[in-house]
Design a protein around this motif. Sequence first.
Motif, PDB file in Angstrom:
ATOM      1  N   VAL A  57       0.848  -1.197   0.000  1.00 29.43           N
ATOM      2  CA  VAL A  57       0.000   0.000   0.000  1.00 29.43           C
ATOM      3  C   VAL A  57       0.882   1.245   0.000  1.00 29.43           C
ATOM      4  CG1 VAL A  57      -1.699   1.335   1.309  1.00 29.43           C
ATOM      5  CG2 VAL A  57      -1.911  -1.153   1.169  1.00 29.43           C
ATOM      6  N   GLY A  58       1.934   1.224   0.840  1.00 27.72           N
ATOM      7  CA  GLY A  58       2.863   2.354   0.875  1.00 27.72           C
ATOM      8  C   GLY A  58       3.543   2.552  -0.464  1.00 27.72           C
ATOM      9  N   LEU A  59       3.946   1.450  -1.085  1.00 25.91           N
ATOM     10  CA  LEU A  59       4.585   1.520  -2.398  1.00 25.91           C
ATOM     11  C   LEU A  59       3.638   2.150  -3.414  1.00 25.91           C
ATOM     12  CD1 LEU A  59       7.026   0.635  -4.198  1.00 25.91           C
ATOM     13  CD2 LEU A  59       5.763  -1.465  -4.652  1.00 25.91           C
ATOM     14  N   PHE A  60       2.391   1.728  -3.361  1.00 24.15           N
ATOM     15  CA  PHE A  60       1.366   2.274  -4.255  1.00 24.15           C
ATOM     16  C   PHE A  60       1.228   3.784  -4.025  1.00 24.15           C
ATOM     17  CE2 PHE A  60      -3.112   3.343  -5.077  1.00 24.15           C
ATOM     18  CZ  PHE A  60      -3.238   2.907  -6.381  1.00 24.15           C
ATOM     19  N   ASN A  61       1.059   4.181  -2.759  1.00 22.67           N
ATOM     20  CA  ASN A  61       0.967   5.608  -2.428  1.00 22.67           C
ATOM     21  C   ASN A  61       2.162   6.373  -2.988  1.00 22.67           C
ATOM     22  OD1 ASN A  61      -1.445   5.566  -0.997  1.00 22.67           O
ATOM     23  ND2 ASN A  61      -0.443   5.145   0.963  1.00 22.67           N
ATOM     24  N   GLY A  62       3.354   5.800  -2.770  1.00 28.48           N
ATOM     25  CA  GLY A  62       4.573   6.482  -3.184  1.00 28.48           C
ATOM     26  C   GLY A  62       4.681   6.593  -4.700  1.00 28.48           C
ATOM     27  N   LEU A  63       4.387   5.500  -5.394  1.00 27.80           N
ATOM     28  CA  LEU A  63       4.519   5.516  -6.857  1.00 27.80           C
ATOM     29  C   LEU A  63       3.551   6.505  -7.477  1.00 27.80           C
ATOM     30  CD1 LEU A  63       5.001   1.726  -7.699  1.00 27.80           C
ATOM     31  CD2 LEU A  63       6.674   3.584  -7.916  1.00 27.80           C
ATOM     32  N   ILE A  64       2.293   6.480  -7.010  1.00 31.40           N
ATOM     33  CA  ILE A  64       1.299   7.413  -7.565  1.00 31.40           C
ATOM     34  C   ILE A  64       1.740   8.853  -7.308  1.00 31.40           C
ATOM     35  CG2 ILE A  64      -1.092   8.204  -7.433  1.00 31.40           C
ATOM     36  CD1 ILE A  64      -1.181   5.516  -8.504  1.00 31.40           C
ATOM     37  N   THR A  65       2.210   9.098  -6.080  1.00 31.22           N
ATOM     38  CA  THR A  65       2.586  10.460  -5.716  1.00 31.22           C
ATOM     39  C   THR A  65       3.808  10.929  -6.489  1.00 31.22           C
ATOM     40  OG1 THR A  65       1.722  10.099  -3.501  1.00 31.22           O
ATOM     41  CG2 THR A  65       3.232  11.950  -3.780  1.00 31.22           C
ATOM     42  N   VAL A  66       4.839  10.084  -6.544  1.00 31.62           N
ATOM     43  CA  VAL A  66       6.103  10.517  -7.126  1.00 31.62           C
ATOM     44  C   VAL A  66       6.084  10.444  -8.649  1.00 31.62           C
ATOM     45  CG1 VAL A  66       8.553   9.959  -7.291  1.00 31.62           C
ATOM     46  CG2 VAL A  66       7.423   9.932  -5.070  1.00 31.62           C
ATOM     47  N   MET A  67       5.600   9.306  -9.182  1.00 30.50           N
ATOM     48  CA  MET A  67       5.682   9.125 -10.627  1.00 30.50           C
ATOM     49  C   MET A  67       4.606   9.920 -11.357  1.00 30.50           C
ATOM     50  SD  MET A  67       8.294   7.380 -10.858  1.00 30.50           S
ATOM     51  CE  MET A  67       9.349   6.476  -9.748  1.00 30.50           C
ATOM     52  N   GLY A  86      17.390  21.067  -5.086  1.00 28.73           N
ATOM     53  CA  GLY A  86      18.798  21.043  -4.683  1.00 28.73           C
ATOM     54  C   GLY A  86      19.259  19.630  -4.362  1.00 28.73           C
ATOM     55  N   ALA A  87      18.433  18.906  -3.618  1.00 26.93           N
ATOM     56  CA  ALA A  87      18.806  17.542  -3.245  1.00 26.93           C
ATOM     57  C   ALA A  87      18.999  16.688  -4.494  1.00 26.93           C
ATOM     58  CB  ALA A  87      17.755  16.930  -2.328  1.00 26.93           C
ATOM     59  N   SER A  88      18.103  16.837  -5.475  1.00 24.16           N
ATOM     60  CA  SER A  88      18.267  15.992  -6.659  1.00 24.16           C
ATOM     61  C   SER A  88      19.428  16.470  -7.513  1.00 24.16           C
ATOM     62  CB  SER A  88      16.966  15.897  -7.468  1.00 24.16           C
ATOM     63  OG  SER A  88      16.387  17.152  -7.640  1.00 24.16           O
ATOM     64  N   GLU A  89      19.737  17.764  -7.484  1.00 28.14           N
ATOM     65  CA  GLU A  89      20.918  18.246  -8.217  1.00 28.14           C
ATOM     66  C   GLU A  89      22.197  17.654  -7.639  1.00 28.14           C
ATOM     67  OE1 GLU A  89      19.618  22.597 -10.048  1.00 28.14           O
ATOM     68  OE2 GLU A  89      20.492  22.528  -8.063  1.00 28.14           O
ATOM     69  N   VAL A  90      22.188  17.444  -6.315  1.00 23.67           N
ATOM     70  CA  VAL A  90      23.376  16.866  -5.683  1.00 23.67           C
ATOM     71  C   VAL A  90      23.428  15.357  -5.932  1.00 23.67           C
ATOM     72  CG1 VAL A  90      24.539  16.536  -3.465  1.00 23.67           C
ATOM     73  CG2 VAL A  90      23.434  18.688  -3.967  1.00 23.67           C
ATOM     74  N   GLY A  91      22.317  14.793  -6.387  1.00 21.27           N
ATOM     75  CA  GLY A  91      22.326  13.377  -6.718  1.00 21.27           C
ATOM     76  C   GLY A  91      21.535  12.510  -5.755  1.00 21.27           C
ATOM     77  N   VAL A  92      20.836  13.142  -4.799  1.00 20.49           N
ATOM     78  CA  VAL A  92      19.973  12.363  -3.914  1.00 20.49           C
ATOM     79  C   VAL A  92      18.822  11.819  -4.746  1.00 20.49           C
ATOM     80  CG1 VAL A  92      18.397  12.473  -1.943  1.00 20.49           C
ATOM     81  CG2 VAL A  92      20.544  13.747  -1.884  1.00 20.49           C
ATOM     82  N   ASN A  93      18.553  10.519  -4.599  1.00 16.28           N
ATOM     83  CA  ASN A  93      17.451   9.919  -5.344  1.00 16.28           C
ATOM     84  C   ASN A  93      16.153  10.229  -4.597  1.00 16.28           C
ATOM     85  OD1 ASN A  93      15.650   8.339  -6.723  1.00 16.28           O
ATOM     86  ND2 ASN A  93      17.065   6.613  -6.934  1.00 16.28           N
ATOM     87  N   VAL A  94      15.585  11.406  -4.878  1.00 19.19           N
ATOM     88  CA  VAL A  94      14.462  11.882  -4.069  1.00 19.19           C
ATOM     89  C   VAL A  94      13.231  10.987  -4.232  1.00 19.19           C
ATOM     90  CG1 VAL A  94      15.255  14.269  -3.982  1.00 19.19           C
ATOM     91  CG2 VAL A  94      13.807  13.542  -5.867  1.00 19.19           C
ATOM     92  N   ALA A  95      13.055  10.392  -5.409  1.00 18.58           N
ATOM     93  CA  ALA A  95      11.909   9.502  -5.606  1.00 18.58           C
ATOM     94  C   ALA A  95      12.026   8.300  -4.669  1.00 18.58           C
ATOM     95  CB  ALA A  95      11.844   9.039  -7.061  1.00 18.58           C
ATOM     96  N   ARG A  96      13.242   7.742  -4.593  1.00 16.45           N
ATOM     97  CA  ARG A  96      13.457   6.577  -3.746  1.00 16.45           C
ATOM     98  C   ARG A  96      13.217   6.924  -2.275  1.00 16.45           C
ATOM     99  NH1 ARG A  96      18.763   5.206  -2.580  1.00 16.45           N
ATOM    100  NH2 ARG A  96      18.702   3.540  -1.055  1.00 16.45           N
ATOM    101  N   ILE A  97      13.705   8.086  -1.870  1.00 18.39           N
ATOM    102  CA  ILE A  97      13.530   8.516  -0.467  1.00 18.39           C
ATOM    103  C   ILE A  97      12.044   8.642  -0.148  1.00 18.39           C
ATOM    104  CG2 ILE A  97      13.897  10.430   1.128  1.00 18.39           C
ATOM    105  CD1 ILE A  97      16.464   9.064   0.669  1.00 18.39           C
ATOM    106  N   LYS A  98      11.310   9.294  -1.026  1.00 15.39           N
ATOM    107  CA  LYS A  98       9.887   9.503  -0.749  1.00 15.39           C
ATOM    108  C   LYS A  98       9.136   8.179  -0.720  1.00 15.39           C
ATOM    109  CE  LYS A  98       9.192  14.247  -2.083  1.00 15.39           C
ATOM    110  NZ  LYS A  98       8.297  15.196  -2.745  1.00 15.39           N
ATOM    111  N   ILE A  99       9.352   7.361  -1.739  1.00 18.41           N
ATOM    112  CA  ILE A  99       8.637   6.086  -1.801  1.00 18.41           C
ATOM    113  C   ILE A  99       8.991   5.238  -0.584  1.00 18.41           C
ATOM    114  CG2 ILE A  99       8.410   3.929  -3.092  1.00 18.41           C
ATOM    115  CD1 ILE A  99       8.811   5.629  -5.660  1.00 18.41           C
TER     116      ILE A  99
END
Lengths: 342, 263
Positions: A129-139, A220-233
Amino acid sequence: MAEDVLFAPPVKTEPEPMPKRPNSWLRVARLFLRQREASIVVVAIALIIYFQFSNQAFLSTQNLRTLSQFVAATAIISAGEVMLLICGEIDLSVGQVYALAPFIMYFANQAGLPLLVGLILGLIVCALVGLFNGLITVMLKVPSFITTLGTLFLINGLTLTISQGFPVLTPSEGWVNEILGHAAYAEIIWAVAIAVVMQIVLSWTRWGLHTVATGGNLLGASEVGVNVARIKIGNFILCSVLGGFAGTLEAFRITSIDPLAGGTDIMFMAVAGAVIGGTALTGGLGTIVGAFLGTLVLSILRDGFTLLGVSAFTFDIILGAAILVAMVLNVRLRLWREAGRE
Amino acid sequence: MSEFTTTEVIRTEGLIKRFGAVTALSGVSLYLRRGEVLGLVGDNGAGKSTLIKILTGFLQPDEGRIFIDGKEVRLRSVSHARSLGIETVYQDLALINELSVYHNMFLKRESLLNPFPLLNNQRMRRLAREYLGHMGVNIPSVDTEVAQLSGGQRQSIAIARAVYSQARILLLDEPLAAMGAKEGSLIMNLIRTLKSEGQVSIMMIAHNYAQVLEICDRVNLLQHGRIALDKPAAETSVEELTELVMREYRAGANQHRRAAAGL
Ligand SMILES: Nc1ncnc2c1ncn2[C@@H]1O[C@H](COP(=O)(O)OP(=O)(O)OP(=O)(O)O)[C@@H](O)[C@H]1O
Ligand SMILES: [Mg+2]
């Protein structure tokens, strides 16, 4: 803005080299007040004193146990919500997985699987369920407020369907039940342990650092290379799993599984606790310890007023006002504390 | 020619990047030699930052090819570009206000307390202090939240983060924009030192032509998403660059006037 950072390591509170050693009492007081959580501790202590003077039973063993039950499940959920709020998201559906997870465990058990396996299956479903929430939100770039509002109804309907709307008795397997919430204080011990672990994750791991970075400055975080999608999901999954675990503990404690347990009540309590504890709804700021203390304050209020015999109708009015007062006090104390910093 | 290609750390061919209706880059071909400082100049909106973001793996080009050390690569992500030795100071600095100076400096390359997955804050704090001291930057403490720093201090931290990362290729997007005179010359000196050591290759965007000519080996002018001029710094001048930019500006203005007159 200029708040102490709890994500920084313990050493950061080491006092700056001071010329002469001033009153050590003052130093301790100042060190304490520099912590972001100090104000909420003050509020909690004030409330405890007030209720103890109003009713001697407040600090009785019996009532402390009741209080611990009020705190535990909500505090576990608020730990998950803090991680999400810090990275700039929210999960409204966590109160629904809270009800779903123990049902999954129940049906797995009915099918002949051990309770622990059922518990893990329940948590896996929560993770999905969390994965679903995250994918819909981020992707799909849907605001999490909307995504999780959707899953809120979806999961609620699912739980009602598989349970046909009726509560069931929690299956019993002796020590498993005791450890997972049935023994006195088992639930609060879990809650404290989870809070400690999550605070360590937030303050002293890369995951925590990247969570703060994602919420503080997404671009900024993604410019530095943080995988923000992964963090959120990842944090959506974490929050959902913690919600399911809290619901399962509660099912063991009260020995029944209710399709209507949790819901938006416990979710809003958890978010309110987090916010009272200093978590910013705008992301980038917050601590697990603060959320735990915020939840504690809310639970003291609820428990204290129940003890004073306030009627259920007036209770909500008082609780609502108290939440506002607690937040205002918290903000005032924080400003006052910052003004006192040189 | 073959002698040159071996010393090229970056080469791009026909990079094109569109944002909806806007074409930010319309075929950029350029190169950066080992140990060289290349100045990239051009008007606001010419596409300089877009080019940098492509070379750092943050944006993907719509068309065109990129060669790093003579090998064609498709830069998939910032981490990928970093693994090839590319570090960037972004125009927006990419700092996290809520984090301390040293956490910002080590974001995405944190030191850990091996074998535990915990942050080695002691070490990061010490190194951050060391680097900033080395650079001559004045900040109250590495524990300070970045939100509390001035624009120039913030820029110094972004520069320190890139410079002290063992990168072979530094991409600096207006590194002097927020600097005071003293800090500005500190950074200029830092670039000079790096240049004399010859270990890193630098591509630097700036709007101050005098500064660019003073410090760079070679200048590229980006106009309308293309390289319009490529000359050694010694063979061009502030006047020539200004004249080229103004000519374009006048041509654009005339076009506008003609369009307005319905011609
Ligand atoms: N993310 C984006 N979405 C849409 N358009 C963009 C985006 N980034 C850049 N552009 C457009 O691309 C063009 C080039 O922008 P770019 O930032 O590369 O210019 P620049 O040369 O760095 O300018 P400046 O000197 O002002 O920094 C501009 O017209 C800009 O509006
Ligand atoms: Mg730019």
